[in-house]
Design a protein around this motif. Structure first.
Motif, PDB file in Angstrom:
ATOM      1  N   ILE A 300       0.815  -1.214   0.000  1.00 60.46           N
ATOM      2  CA  ILE A 300       0.000   0.000   0.000  1.00 60.46           C
ATOM      3  C   ILE A 300       0.851   1.268   0.000  1.00 60.46           C
ATOM      4  CG2 ILE A 300      -0.205   0.273   2.505  1.00 60.46           C
ATOM      5  CD1 ILE A 300      -2.918   0.818  -0.215  1.00 60.46           C
ATOM      6  N   THR A 301       2.124   1.175   0.296  1.00 64.21           N
ATOM      7  CA  THR A 301       2.956   2.378   0.437  1.00 64.21           C
ATOM      8  C   THR A 301       2.906   3.296  -0.773  1.00 64.21           C
ATOM      9  OG1 THR A 301       4.427   1.378   2.063  1.00 64.21           O
ATOM     10  CG2 THR A 301       5.327   3.188   0.775  1.00 64.21           C
ATOM     11  N   PRO A 302       3.104   2.815  -2.010  1.00 62.58           N
ATOM     12  CA  PRO A 302       3.044   3.753  -3.140  1.00 62.58           C
ATOM     13  C   PRO A 302       1.633   4.231  -3.462  1.00 62.58           C
ATOM     14  CG  PRO A 302       3.349   1.514  -3.936  1.00 62.58           C
ATOM     15  CD  PRO A 302       3.478   1.455  -2.438  1.00 62.58           C
ATOM     16  N   ALA A 303       0.614   3.540  -2.953  1.00 68.61           N
ATOM     17  CA  ALA A 303      -0.765   3.821  -3.337  1.00 68.61           C
ATOM     18  C   ALA A 303      -1.589   4.489  -2.266  1.00 68.61           C
ATOM     19  CB  ALA A 303      -1.449   2.496  -3.735  1.00 68.61           C
ATOM     20  N   ALA A 304      -1.059   4.653  -1.060  1.00 72.86           N
ATOM     21  CA  ALA A 304      -1.872   5.031   0.106  1.00 72.86           C
ATOM     22  C   ALA A 304      -2.688   6.298  -0.112  1.00 72.86           C
ATOM     23  CB  ALA A 304      -0.969   5.190   1.333  1.00 72.86           C
ATOM     24  N   GLY A 305      -2.143   7.274  -0.796  1.00 72.28           N
ATOM     25  CA  GLY A 305      -2.853   8.527  -1.019  1.00 72.28           C
ATOM     26  C   GLY A 305      -3.504   8.634  -2.379  1.00 72.28           C
ATOM     27  N   PHE A 306      -3.618   7.505  -3.066  1.00 67.50           N
ATOM     28  CA  PHE A 306      -4.191   7.520  -4.414  1.00 67.50           C
ATOM     29  C   PHE A 306      -5.410   6.618  -4.580  1.00 67.50           C
ATOM     30  CE2 PHE A 306       0.431   8.348  -5.426  1.00 67.50           C
ATOM     31  CZ  PHE A 306       0.261   9.681  -5.796  1.00 67.50           C
ATOM     32  N   VAL A 307      -5.707   5.758  -3.598  1.00 65.61           N
ATOM     33  CA  VAL A 307      -6.751   4.758  -3.791  1.00 65.61           C
ATOM     34  C   VAL A 307      -7.788   4.821  -2.678  1.00 65.61           C
ATOM     35  CG1 VAL A 307      -5.171   3.212  -5.010  1.00 65.61           C
ATOM     36  CG2 VAL A 307      -5.519   2.931  -2.537  1.00 65.61           C
ATOM     37  N   SER A 308      -8.968   4.286  -2.958  1.00 62.65           N
ATOM     38  CA  SER A 308     -10.034   4.218  -1.968  1.00 62.65           C
ATOM     39  C   SER A 308      -9.753   3.104  -0.970  1.00 62.65           C
ATOM     40  CB  SER A 308     -11.371   3.964  -2.660  1.00 62.65           C
ATOM     41  OG  SER A 308     -11.367   2.686  -3.282  1.00 62.65           O
ATOM     42  N   ILE A 309     -10.521   3.066   0.096  1.00 61.31           N
ATOM     43  CA  ILE A 309     -10.279   2.102   1.175  1.00 61.31           C
ATOM     44  C   ILE A 309     -10.446   0.666   0.690  1.00 61.31           C
ATOM     45  CG2 ILE A 309     -11.142   1.288   3.398  1.00 61.31           C
ATOM     46  CD1 ILE A 309     -11.809   4.247   4.045  1.00 61.31           C
ATOM     47  N   TRP A 310     -11.477   0.394  -0.085  1.00 61.92           N
ATOM     48  CA  TRP A 310     -11.693  -0.985  -0.538  1.00 61.92           C
ATOM     49  C   TRP A 310     -10.605  -1.448  -1.495  1.00 61.92           C
ATOM     50  CZ3 TRP A 310     -14.285  -4.415   1.914  1.00 61.92           C
ATOM     51  CH2 TRP A 310     -15.374  -4.044   2.700  1.00 61.92           C
ATOM     52  N   LEU A 311     -10.096  -0.537  -2.311  1.00 66.26           N
ATOM     53  CA  LEU A 311      -8.992  -0.913  -3.194  1.00 66.26           C
ATOM     54  C   LEU A 311      -7.694  -1.078  -2.408  1.00 66.26           C
ATOM     55  CD1 LEU A 311      -9.770   1.202  -6.383  1.00 66.26           C
ATOM     56  CD2 LEU A 311     -10.020  -1.265  -6.050  1.00 66.26           C
ATOM     57  N   ALA A 312      -7.541  -0.339  -1.315  1.00 65.77           N
ATOM     58  CA  ALA A 312      -6.391  -0.564  -0.430  1.00 65.77           C
ATOM     59  C   ALA A 312      -6.448  -1.978   0.142  1.00 65.77           C
ATOM     60  CB  ALA A 312      -6.380   0.467   0.701  1.00 65.77           C
ATOM     61  N   ALA A 313      -7.661  -2.431   0.491  1.00 63.43           N
ATOM     62  CA  ALA A 313      -7.823  -3.797   0.982  1.00 63.43           C
ATOM     63  C   ALA A 313      -7.410  -4.810  -0.080  1.00 63.43           C
ATOM     64  CB  ALA A 313      -9.278  -4.024   1.405  1.00 63.43           C
ATOM     65  N   MET A 350       7.231  -3.993  -5.916  1.00 67.83           N
ATOM     66  CA  MET A 350       6.920  -4.003  -7.351  1.00 67.83           C
ATOM     67  C   MET A 350       5.435  -4.262  -7.592  1.00 67.83           C
ATOM     68  SD  MET A 350      10.259  -5.770  -9.158  1.00 67.83           S
ATOM     69  CE  MET A 350      10.481  -7.140  -8.029  1.00 67.83           C
ATOM     70  N   VAL A 351       4.855  -5.185  -6.823  1.00 70.03           N
ATOM     71  CA  VAL A 351       3.417  -5.446  -6.946  1.00 70.03           C
ATOM     72  C   VAL A 351       2.625  -4.187  -6.587  1.00 70.03           C
ATOM     73  CG1 VAL A 351       1.482  -6.756  -5.994  1.00 70.03           C
ATOM     74  CG2 VAL A 351       3.624  -7.925  -6.534  1.00 70.03           C
ATOM     75  N   GLY A 352       3.007  -3.534  -5.492  1.00 66.02           N
ATOM     76  CA  GLY A 352       2.312  -2.324  -5.073  1.00 66.02           C
ATOM     77  C   GLY A 352       2.406  -1.204  -6.090  1.00 66.02           C
ATOM     78  N   ALA A 353       3.592  -1.015  -6.686  1.00 64.76           N
ATOM     79  CA  ALA A 353       3.767   0.035  -7.696  1.00 64.76           C
ATOM     80  C   ALA A 353       2.902  -0.234  -8.924  1.00 64.76           C
ATOM     81  CB  ALA A 353       5.241   0.132  -8.085  1.00 64.76           C
TER      82      ALA A 353
END
Length: 469
Positions: A300-313, A350-353
């Motif tokens: 979630i580190t690269p995405a934390a401020g770009f995605v909604s809560i359910w997509l973070a899950a 890499m998966v997170g990015a």
């Protein structure tokens, strides 16, 4: 709200405190830098948290060295950062690839608005980013566990931060950086922190070679699950500041990033435990649950401020499933990287990015009032390709430069990267520390047969029981 302060090149320090009130320019905005300083304080906890995690994962005879290393790394990297690290990463006149020495020795770094956010005094931004660098280096040195010589490891840490981390931070977060302007999306360090540390730890383990006298697989298991659990909880707590503070303000976006952090960590635990439950026919693993949490946090580190809560899950769950499915990665690569740094941070990063490029949403990024980015979910499929460009560039650079740096250090006379076989056999704690061992001394003396006086040579007390532990 008061107008945000604007950087003035004629007064790079933000004004002379003897003649003006340098705090006045932030009147009404104090909550922003107070929040970021608090985030910095809890990010610091990640460093001893990694030390505890590594210590618990290692065999008992080399566990103390990893605790010591966490304090030494933050000490060395603090010096590196104030010496030239900050300037190489964040100087305002940087090239697309590396900064200049304009802020050498933190010259001019004080009360002026920072290059990351006009709402933050530069000294606050500098401190916060220092802790990112220290956390990253602490992750990297996990590649040398149980066989890396302490002094060369610290020298490598200083050099690695200079020639690997600082350029990558410049690429990614400096407004002049080429990845920043591509743009690749990296909210809190999927590239400079996780992908880079994973590949660099793999390089460290590759150059050092496999451990000797490893014995049966059972003797190489984590020696203290309690330390693993405690280290993971500190890391998880610190990660709220790591991701939550990367908005560089106390906006709604920062609050969502913190929520996403916890969400992804939790689904990461669920994903890893599910794999273990299936693989081991209905049995659980505390260490597996801890690794799942870290995999989710990395993803979630690269995405934390770009995605909604359910997509973070979703990101946390997918990342942990991928990492948990690569249990035999070291055997496939024929490399002894026993801390799983590459699997958790390299592969997880890499998966997170990649998933960030797919799931990044403009409606989430805009929660801070200014950021405008889109990902595949908004119809911008090109962003996925840009994320892959980031992954490839950072992976290749960090692994290649780390190998070159390690081989240079390896062949410098007197610079022994790896301890002698004898010291490795009895353990780094007994070989390199002054009459100190981890855990209860009475138990260790029972294992060794005799107490270990200060200054004892590594030849003394070499017994099978200690060697296995």
């Amino acid at each position: 709200m008061a107008d945000a302060p604007v950087y003035n090149a004629s007064t790079p320090t933000g004004g002379d405190p003897l003649t003006v009130d340098v705090n006045a320019q932030y009147a009404g905005l104090e909550w922003n830098y107070t929040y970021i300083m608090f985030c910095g304080f809890i990010v610091w906890l990640i460093i001893p948290g990694i030390g505890l995690l590594y210590s618990g994962l290692a065999r008992r005879k080399s566990a103390l060295a990893l605790l010591f290393q966490s304090l030494m790394v933050v000490a060395v990297i603090t010096f590196q950062w104030i010496f030239w690290g900050y300037s190489l990463a964040y100087s305002r006149d940087a090239s697309p690839f590396i900064g200049t020495l304009t802020n050498f020795g933190l010259k001019g770094v004080m009360a002026a608005p920072s290059p990351g956010s006009a709402d933050l005094p530069e000294i606050v931004f500098c401190f916060y980013q220092l802790l990112f660098c220290a956390c990253t280096v602490m992750i990297v040195v996990g590649g040398a566990f149980e066989r890396g010589n302490m002094i060369p490891t610290l020298i490598f840490s200083f050099c690695w931060a200079t020639v690997v981390y600082c350029p990558l931070a410049c690429w990614t977060w400096n407004s002049n950086g080429w990845l920043y302007n591509l743009p690749s999306l990296d909210f809190a360090g999927g590239g400079p922190v996780h992908i880079a540390s994973g590949w660099s730890a793999l390089a460290y383990a590759f150059v050092l070679g496999k451990r000797k006298h490893l014995g049966q697989p059972s003797t190489a298991k984590p020696h203290n699950t309690t330390l693993v659990f405690l280290g993971t909880t500190l890391i998880w707590f610190g990660w709220f500041g790591f991701n939550g503070g990367s908005a560089l303000n106390a906006s709604v976006r920062a609050m969502l990033a913190a929520f996403n952090t916890n969400t992804a960590a939790c689904t990461g635990v669920l994903g890893w435990v599910l794999v273990d439950y299936i693989k081991h026919r209905g049995k659980f693993s505390v260490v597996g649950a801890c690794e799942g949490a870290i995999a989710g946090l990395v993803g979630i580190t690269p995405a934390a401020g770009f995605v909604s809560i359910w997509l973070a899950a979703v990101i946390g769950f997918i990342t942990s499933i991928v990492c948990a499915s690569l249990q035999d990665l070291n055997e496939w690569l024929h490399i002894d990287e026993g801390m799983d740094v590459f699997k958790l941070h390299g592969i997880g990063g890499m998966v997170g990015a990649f998933l960030t490029g797919i799931f990044a949403s403009q409606s989430v990024a805009a929660l801070d009032g200014v950021t405008k980015v889109t990902g595949g979910i908004d119809g911008n499929g090109m962003q996925v390709g840009k994320q892959l460009a980031e992954v490839c560039a950072i992976s290749a650079y960090s692994f290649t430069v780390s190998c070159i740096l390690l081989y240079i250090l390896k062949f410098i006379p007197g610079m022994q990267l790896r301890v002698h076989e004898e010291a490795e056999m009895v353990g780094l704690d007994r070989a390199q520390f002054i009459d100190e061992q981890i855990g209860e001394r009475g138990l260790l003396e029972d294992l060794c047969g005799t107490p270990s006086p200060a200054g004892a040579s590594v030849n003394e007390g070499v017994v099978v029981g200690l060697e296995k532990r």
